[in-house]
Design an enzyme around this catalytic site. Structure first.
Site, PDB file in Angstrom:
ATOM      1  N   SER A 137       0.844  -1.195   0.000  1.00 30.94           N
ATOM      2  CA  SER A 137       0.000   0.000   0.000  1.00 30.94           C
ATOM      3  C   SER A 137       0.877   1.242   0.000  1.00 30.94           C
ATOM      4  O   SER A 137       2.049   1.188   0.414  1.00 30.94           O
ATOM      5  CB  SER A 137      -0.904   0.003   1.239  1.00 30.94           C
ATOM      6  N   TYR A 160      -1.625  -1.355  10.172  1.00 27.87           N
ATOM      7  CA  TYR A 160      -1.726  -1.426   8.707  1.00 27.87           C
ATOM      8  C   TYR A 160      -0.429  -0.917   8.083  1.00 27.87           C
ATOM      9  O   TYR A 160       0.118  -1.535   7.166  1.00 27.87           O
ATOM     10  CB  TYR A 160      -2.916  -0.600   8.226  1.00 27.87           C
TER      11      TYR A 160
END
Length: 237
Positions: A137, A160
Site C-alpha cells: 500500500s 496497517y
C-alpha cells in the site's frame, strides 16, 4: 497461464480473477468465505476457473490450497497474495489498540504473507520458474495524511502501516534470496480503493493526489496484470 489468487473473493482478488479470465488465463481463487467464492464463480461462468475453500492464515491451510490447486489444474505459473484477513479489532483508534487483536492482525496479514511465500516459492523452485506478487500500500511507503480522516468515523491503523511496509521488505528480501532461481517476486503499493468512504474523505484525498484520487479495483489489477505478463520480465524485487 494458471494464477493462484489468495483472497480470491475480495475487492482486488475478485476483479483480478475476472481480468485474468478475460485474458484467457485461468484464475484459481482461494478464500475462506464460501458464499463470496460462489458469487465470484458466477461472474466467471463460461470461463475456466477453480475455487478452493481454504484458510491461508495457517501453514496447513496454505499447504492445502497449493495441493488442491495442483490437483485441479496440474501446475501453478504465478501467485498473487491478495488475502486481507482482519480481526474484530481492526481499525480501532491507536489509543484503543488491543494486544490480542494486534497480534492476530500482525500474524494473519504479515505472518501469513511470509508463510505463503515460503510454500509457494518451494513449489516454484521445484519448477525452476514462477511469479509471486504481494499487495502492499502507499501507506507502506509514507505516513497517512491524517487530515483526510478528520470529521469521519474512519481511522488509519498503525498496524496497517507496519504490515504494508513489512510486505515491501519481505518482497525485496525474497527477490534477493532467490536471485538466479528462475522466479520473480514483486509487490504493488496502490493508493486508496473506493469503498463507500464519506464524500469529505474522497474529496480531501483527491486534492492531495496528482491524478484521479481514490482508485477502482480495476485500476489496481491492471498493474498486477502487467507484472504477470512477459512485458515485465525485467522487473524483480
Amino acid at each position: 497461464m494458471n494464477v493462484l489468487i489468495t483472497g480470491g473473493s475480495g475487492k482486488i482478488g475478485s476483479q483480478l480473477a475476472i481480468d485474468i479470465a478475460n485474458k484467457g488465463w485461468v484464475p484459481i481463487l482461494v478464500d475462506i468465505n464460501r458464499d463470496s467464492l460462489a458469487n465470484v464463480s458466477k461472474s466467471l461462468e463460461g470461463k475456466d476457473h477453480y475455487c478452493i475453500l481454504s484458510d491461508i492464515t495457517s501453514q496447513k491451510g496454505i499447504s492445502n490450497c497449493i495441493i488442491k490447486s495442483l490437483s485441479n489444474c496440474g501446475r501453478i505459473d504465478a501467485a498473487v497474495h491478495a488475502a486481507y484477513p482482519k480481526s474484530l479489532g481492526w481499525q480501532n483508534k491507536f489509543e484503543e489498540l488491543n494486544e490480542k487483536f494486534l497480534k492476530e492482525d500482525l500474524n494473519n496479514q504479515l505472518g501469513s504473507a511470509i508463510l505463503f511465500s515460503k510454500e509457494i516459492t518451494k513449489y516454484f523452485l521445484s519448477m525452476r520458474k514462477g511469479n509471486l506478487i504481494h499487495i502492499s500500500s502507499i501507506q507502506g511507503i509514507s505516513a497517512p495524511k491524517f487530515n483526510h480522516y478528520s470529521d469521519t468515523e474512519m481511522t488509519s491503523p498503525i498496524e496497517y502501516a507496519a504490515i504494508k511496509s513489512g510486505i515491501i521488505s519481505i518482497t525485496k528480501w525474497l527477490a534477493k534470496y532467490y536471485k538466479g532461481k528462475g522466479m520473480r517476486i514483486n509487490c504493488i503499493s496502490p493508493g486508496g480503493i473506493k469503498d463507500k468512504q464519506p464524500e469529505s474523505f474522497i474529496n480531501k484525498y483527491k486534492n492531495d493526489c496528482n491524478n484521479i484520487g481514490m482508485l477502482t479495483s480495476s485500476q489496481i489489477t491492471s498493474t498486477i496484470l502487467f507484472l504477470l505478463s512477459d512485458d515485465s520480465l525485467a522487473i524483480n524485487g
